[in-house]
Scaffold this motif. Structure first.
Motif, short mmCIF file in Angstrom:
data_model
loop_
_atom_site.label_atom_id
_atom_site.label_comp_id
_atom_site.label_asym_id
_atom_site.label_seq_id
_atom_site.Cartn_x
_atom_site.Cartn_y
_atom_site.Cartn_z
N GLU A 177 0.82 -1.21 0.00
CA GLU A 177 0.00 0.00 0.00
C GLU A 177 0.85 1.26 0.00
O GLU A 177 0.42 2.33 -0.43
CB GLU A 177 -0.91 0.05 1.24
N ARG A 232 -4.52 3.68 -6.46
CA ARG A 232 -5.61 2.98 -5.80
C ARG A 232 -5.50 1.47 -5.92
O ARG A 232 -5.86 0.72 -5.04
CB ARG A 232 -6.91 3.44 -6.45
N ARG A 233 -4.99 1.04 -7.07
CA ARG A 233 -4.90 -0.41 -7.33
C ARG A 233 -3.96 -1.12 -6.36
O ARG A 233 -3.94 -2.34 -6.30
CB ARG A 233 -4.39 -0.64 -8.76
N HIS A 289 -4.04 -0.72 -3.21
CA HIS A 289 -4.73 -0.85 -1.92
C HIS A 289 -5.77 -1.96 -1.99
O HIS A 289 -6.23 -2.32 -3.07
CB HIS A 289 -5.42 0.47 -1.57
N PRO A 290 -6.15 -2.48 -0.83
CA PRO A 290 -7.23 -3.47 -0.85
C PRO A 290 -8.50 -2.84 -1.43
O PRO A 290 -8.73 -1.64 -1.29
CB PRO A 290 -7.43 -3.82 0.63
N LEU A 291 -9.29 -3.67 -2.10
CA LEU A 291 -10.54 -3.20 -2.69
C LEU A 291 -11.49 -2.77 -1.57
O LEU A 291 -12.19 -1.77 -1.70
CB LEU A 291 -11.13 -4.37 -3.47
N ILE A 337 -18.60 -4.71 -2.38
CA ILE A 337 -17.19 -4.42 -2.09
C ILE A 337 -16.55 -3.50 -3.12
O ILE A 337 -15.35 -3.24 -3.08
CB ILE A 337 -16.37 -5.73 -1.99
N GLY A 338 -17.34 -3.00 -4.08
CA GLY A 338 -16.78 -2.05 -5.03
C GLY A 338 -17.26 -2.33 -6.44
O GLY A 338 -18.03 -3.26 -6.68
N GLU A 372 -12.99 -1.90 -10.97
CA GLU A 372 -11.81 -1.66 -10.13
C GLU A 372 -10.79 -2.78 -10.27
O GLU A 372 -9.65 -2.64 -9.84
CB GLU A 372 -12.23 -1.53 -8.66
N ARG A 415 -7.85 -8.22 -6.93
CA ARG A 415 -7.63 -7.29 -5.81
C ARG A 415 -7.98 -8.03 -4.54
O ARG A 415 -8.72 -9.02 -4.57
CB ARG A 415 -8.57 -6.07 -5.95
N ILE A 416 -7.50 -7.53 -3.43
CA ILE A 416 -7.81 -8.23 -2.19
C ILE A 416 -8.85 -7.46 -1.37
O ILE A 416 -9.03 -6.25 -1.52
CB ILE A 416 -6.57 -8.49 -1.31
N VAL A 417 -9.54 -8.22 -0.54
CA VAL A 417 -10.47 -7.66 0.43
C VAL A 417 -10.01 -8.17 1.79
O VAL A 417 -9.75 -9.36 1.97
CB VAL A 417 -11.91 -8.14 0.16
N LYS A 418 -9.86 -7.24 2.73
CA LYS A 418 -9.45 -7.66 4.07
C LYS A 418 -10.67 -8.13 4.84
O LYS A 418 -11.70 -7.45 4.85
CB LYS A 418 -8.78 -6.49 4.79
#
Lengths: 813, 110
Positions: A609, A799-800, A802-804, B6-7, B11, B18-21
């Motif tokens: 990040e 932005r990419r 960072h986590p979604l 989640i978006g 994106e 992409r990751i989601v925490k």
């Protein structure tokens, strides 16, 4: 008699009326409103009207006589303005009309993207006869040009029609391939190629910025500055259900007017049909379900039982000569398996998607003759387990035994006059003759017959002829294919990318017969490199085909953090740079600061990040990416040379910096490290680099092919030159030659081992070849000689990193 | 099911991730086609590699550390390798990504 009011005279409501008048003549007294000043015509046949293949009169489904015969009160050109459900009347400019039952068939409206200038005269949708007439009129001017925004079904039919009328047509499509809702990338690629062959220009990934003109459309401007002159702009980017009337009347609406399986809205006396309907969360745009709805609604109105259900749909494009078919669901779901068939020579692509031994989706291009059969399998949910292995060959191959499924048997069955190599006109008999004459390998056949010696796509076929004819005596070549997706070697692929001018990954997959939908982790990075090396201006680098380090512009470490290493040109730095590095290390809590073997400073342990922010900070101090993560130019290591050293013969530091400034940012088959030593004492260890220069009193000795990794090798002399300029020219040309001809992941010494140092020397010694290499390198560098960190530190791309989403945080809120 | 927005699907680049925490650790959301998405655990059971950083091909992902290939549909390692990654329900609706949060929320409620 039941008083039935119908709002909208389109294909769905037209079909309802036909059913009613057939089954219950005289039972309904119908008033039909239509905003368009005409009755029902076959809207999906507007394309042939546009192209001139049909006239308007030919596509009218209900004429005045038909309406008169069935006593329909026609209120054409009259827009309904309101519905009063309590009094059961509809209102229009002509007053009120009472109903017992009401049908909403308001259809849909074209979606117009509000670009600047979208309201200029000359911007049309492609929806009704007025739009079509406007397009035909624009095409009447000789040499006129059109821009179609939207590469979907409708947009492409418009483009093809306008082209047939002689206009210069450009299609702008905002995603990577045409008809992306119906086709996958490969089919989209073939379609683009066919359209281009008809003289239609297609720009994918196009972002329209504005439509411009003085009182009327004159041009379309794209975000990248491209300007397209245009006498008419057709906006075909989608439709929106026309729900306004229903909504205003208080009917339940979602994305459209909600109906039950009997086509009844939330008001039991009001029904809806067609594109304005939402059923079970689904919207409808193709004609088949509309007709199904019409049948159900007619039955409902007559008091009979029936229920509408959503069926599988198929799509065909109504453009003569573009043979495509798409059906079912090939994009979403789980537990799926693909069967892919490609015949590059004939431009055929077929892909079947199977789930639980059932065919659930199909995409075909070039040969859709079996599409009906496949569509049947999808609709019926037929169990295909038994015919799975031969399914892709269509119905003709089913139940006919195994012969057809065995490619060797198929080759054995070919008659001697069957053509194997199209490029050189070599038939099977000629190859068998050559084998009888002693040819025993692919290269023998190539030498004797020329078969597979040109484009190479028949290589597999020639090998099969060898195998069939020679039996066990034939040993398949040891050449390693790129990966499991293809039988071709890296060398084959590189050659074909150049000779066939393949400029995109889908083009490679299709034209070279890849067996997978979109490659794998082995071939994708290689193909991505070959394409960007050979077509720097046409091909855009694909981050999704790169390994993590190159995609994230930093080296991933074993704990998932990254290392950040800025460039220090020629190993020279300044107090200000060191201060910025120290500040960054502290600010981002960098646990390890390491001096590298390539004379750089590496910050290890940076969180993903934080990457864009630390890059931004280093950029502010004038530093750029050191490309420590790339198959590309890494470092140029130098000694202090004649500036300071009492033994120095030349300015080795200065030459190192100049070389690094020329070469940085370029992608190469594997990493490239340089060294420049100021004298033969060789403090910069130049003689174990990919390219090493050792300065002497009389000039510069350039060596290549060194290594100091798993293999340790000394450079071999390439050339000796008198001036810095010549040294830079030779090194640049060498790097470009390596870029153009090496196999992906071969370091220069491995490549030289394959092509021979003599060949490399000969190429670089030829002034014309050398100049060509340098020119092509510079063209490529016009794209790639820029700092990727600066690009990725911008907020949009940052932005990419960072986590979604962070569900922990949201839960806490 | 507890669908959480989640978006936007855009994106995530096609063939990207992409990751989601979550409280169960990072979930990788993969986009294999314009409207085709999958969600799995981000962690390769082999040596802990971040699967969201792998190359996505067909409906599979290759771990960036040691090239283990997993099916995004079943979570199973492909070929001769062994190992399974967790998969989670995820879908696209009107351009938005919806992840089933019930499996993450359950623990929070307990």
């Amino acid at each position: 008699m039941t008083r039935l009011v119908v709002i909208g005279a389109g294909m769905a409501s037209g079909r309802v009326l036909e059913h009613l008048f057939d089954a219950a003549p005289g039972a309904f007294e119908v008033t039909l409103f239509n905003a368009e000043p005409r009755g029902n015509y076959n809207r999906i046949m507007l394309s042939p009207v546009l192209s001139g293949e049909k006239s308007y009169a030919e596509i009218v489904t209900h004429d005045d006589a038909w309406y008169a015969e069935h006593g329909v009160a026609c209120r054409f050109g009259e827009r309904v303005t309101g519905i009063d459900r309590s009094r059961k009347v509809v209102t229009s400019a002509g007053g009120e009309v009472a109903y017992d039952k009401l049908i909403l068939a308001t259809g849909s409206n074209p979606f117009i993207i509000p670009f600047p200038g979208h309201d200029l005269p000359g911007v049309v949708a492609y929806r009704d006869l007025e739009d079509t007439a406007a397009m035909i009129e624009a095409a009447g001017t000789p040499g006129a040009s059109a821009v179609v925004i939207g590469g979907g079904l409708l947009g492409l039919e418009a483009a093809a029609g306008l082209r047939l009328r002689g206009m210069e047509v450009t299609v702008l499509h905002n995603t990577g391939h045409l008809m992306d809702r119906q086709l996958d990338e490969t089919a989209g690629y073939l379609l683009k190629k066919d359209l281009e062959n008809r003289g239609i220009r297609v720009i994918t990934s196009a972002n329209t910025k504005a439509i411009e003109g003085n009182g009327r459309v004159e041009r379309v401007v794209l975000e990248d500055g491209t300007t397209l002159s245009s006498d008419i702009v057709v906006m075909a980017v989608g439709i929106r259900p026309a729900t306004h009337l229903g909504q205003a009347a208080g009917l339940e609406t979602g994305r459209a007017i909600k109906v039950d399986a009997q086509m009844r809205t939330s008001d039991p006396d009001i029904f809806a049909v067609g594109e304005c309907v939402e059923f079970d969360g689904t919207l409808f745009g193709l004609v088949a379900p509309l007709y199904d709805q019409a049948k159900v609604l007619a039955k409902t109105l007559m008091g009979e039982d029936d229920a509408f259900r959503v069926k599988e749909l198929s799509t065909k494009l109504k453009v003569t000569g573009c043979d495509l078919f798409s059906a079912g669901d090939f994009t979403a779901g789980e537990m799926r398996e693909d069967i892919v068939y490609r015949d590059p020579a004939r431009g055929i692509y077929k892909r079947l998607v199977i789930e639980d031994d059932r065919l659930v989706g199909a995409v075909m291009y070039g040969d859709t003759s079996d599409s009906t059969w496949f569509f049947g399998l999808i609709k019926d949910g037929t169990d295909i387990e038994e015919m799975r292995d031969t399914l892709i060959f269509g119905p003709a191959f089913q139940g006919g035994g195994g012969a057809a499924a065995d490619p060797l048997a198929a080759v054995a069955a070919l008659p001697p006059e069957a053509e194997i190599c199209g490029c050189n006109g070599v038939c099977k008999g000629r190859i068998v003759e050559a084998i009888d004459g002693g040819a025993a390998s692919l290269s023998d056949i190539r030498a004797v017959t020329k078969a597979s010696a040109s484009c190479g796509t028949c290589t597999g076929l020639v090998e099969q002829v060898l195998a069939v004819t020679m039996g066990d005596a034939y040993a398949s070549p040891a050449a390693q294919p790129v990966c499991g997706c293809t039988d071709l070697t890296h060398e084959d692929v590189r050659r074909l990318i150049k000779s066939r001018e393949l400029k995109s990954q889908p083009a490679v997959w299709q034209e070279l017969g890849w067996t997978t939908p979109n490659g794998c982790h082995v071939c994708r990075p290689a193909i991505n490199f070959y394409l960007l090396a050979d077509w720097p201006l046409d091909y855009a680098d694909d981050p999704q085909s790169r390994f993590v380090n190159e995609r994230n512009h930093a080296n991933i470490q074993k704990d998932g953090t990254y290392s950040v290493m800025p460039r220090m040109w020629g190993g020279i730095t300044t107090p200000a740079e060191l201060r910025a590095l120290a500040d960054a290390a502290e600010k981002y809590g960098v646990p390890t600061v390491k001096v590298t073997g390539g004379q750089r400073i590496d910050l290890l342990g940076v969180r993903k990040e934080d990457l864009p922010a630390i890059w931004y900070d280093l950029n502010q101090a004038g530093m750029v990416s050191g490309h420590a993560y790339t198959k590309g130019l890494r470092t140029v290591k130098t000694c202090v040379g004649s500036d300071w050293c009492r033994f120095g013969t030349q300015d080795s530091t200065g030459l190192g910096i100049k070389l690094e400034k020329v070469l940085w940012g370029s992608w190469t088959p594997h990493k490239v490290k340089l060294g420049v030593s100021g004298c033969p004492r060789n403090c910069a260890e130049a003689t174990c680099k990919d390219v090493g220069i050792v300065c002497v009193e009389s000039g510069y000795e350039i060596g290549v092919g060194g290594a100091a990794g798993m293999d340790v090798r000394e450079t071999e002399p390439l050339a000796k030159v008198a001036t810095e300029e010549e040294a830079i020219a030779i090194v640049t040309a060498f790097v470009q030659l390596y870029r153009e001809s090496a196999k992906y992941l071969d370091r220069p010494y491995k490549w030289i081992g394959k092509v021979g140092l003599d060949w490399v020397r000969d190429q670089l010694a030829d002034a014309e070849i050398r100049a060509g290499l340098i020119d092509r390198f510079e063209i490529s560098q016009s794209v790639y000689r820029k700092d990727p960190w600066a690009e990725h530190a911008k907020p949009d791309t940052a932005r990419r990193f960072h986590p979604l989403a962070d569900l922990n945080v949201e839960a806490a809120e | 099911m507890n669908w959480i927005d989640i978006g936007a699907v855009d994106e995530i680049p096609v063939r990207g991730s992409r990751i989601v925490k979550t409280r169960d650790g990072c979930v990788a959301v993969f986009r294999t086609g314009p409207d085709e998405v999958f969600a799995t655990s981000d962690r390769c059971p082999h040596k802990g590699g971040p699967l969201s950083e792998g190359i996505v091909h067909d409906r599979k992902v290759t771990c960036p550390l040691h090239n283990m290939v997993y099916s995004l549909e079943t979570g199973k390692a492909q070929g001769a390798d062994e190992g399974v990654i967790e998969t989670y329900p995820v879908r696209v609706e009107a351009g938005r990504l919806l992840l089933d949060g019930s499996r993450f929320a359950a623990r929070g409620a307990a």
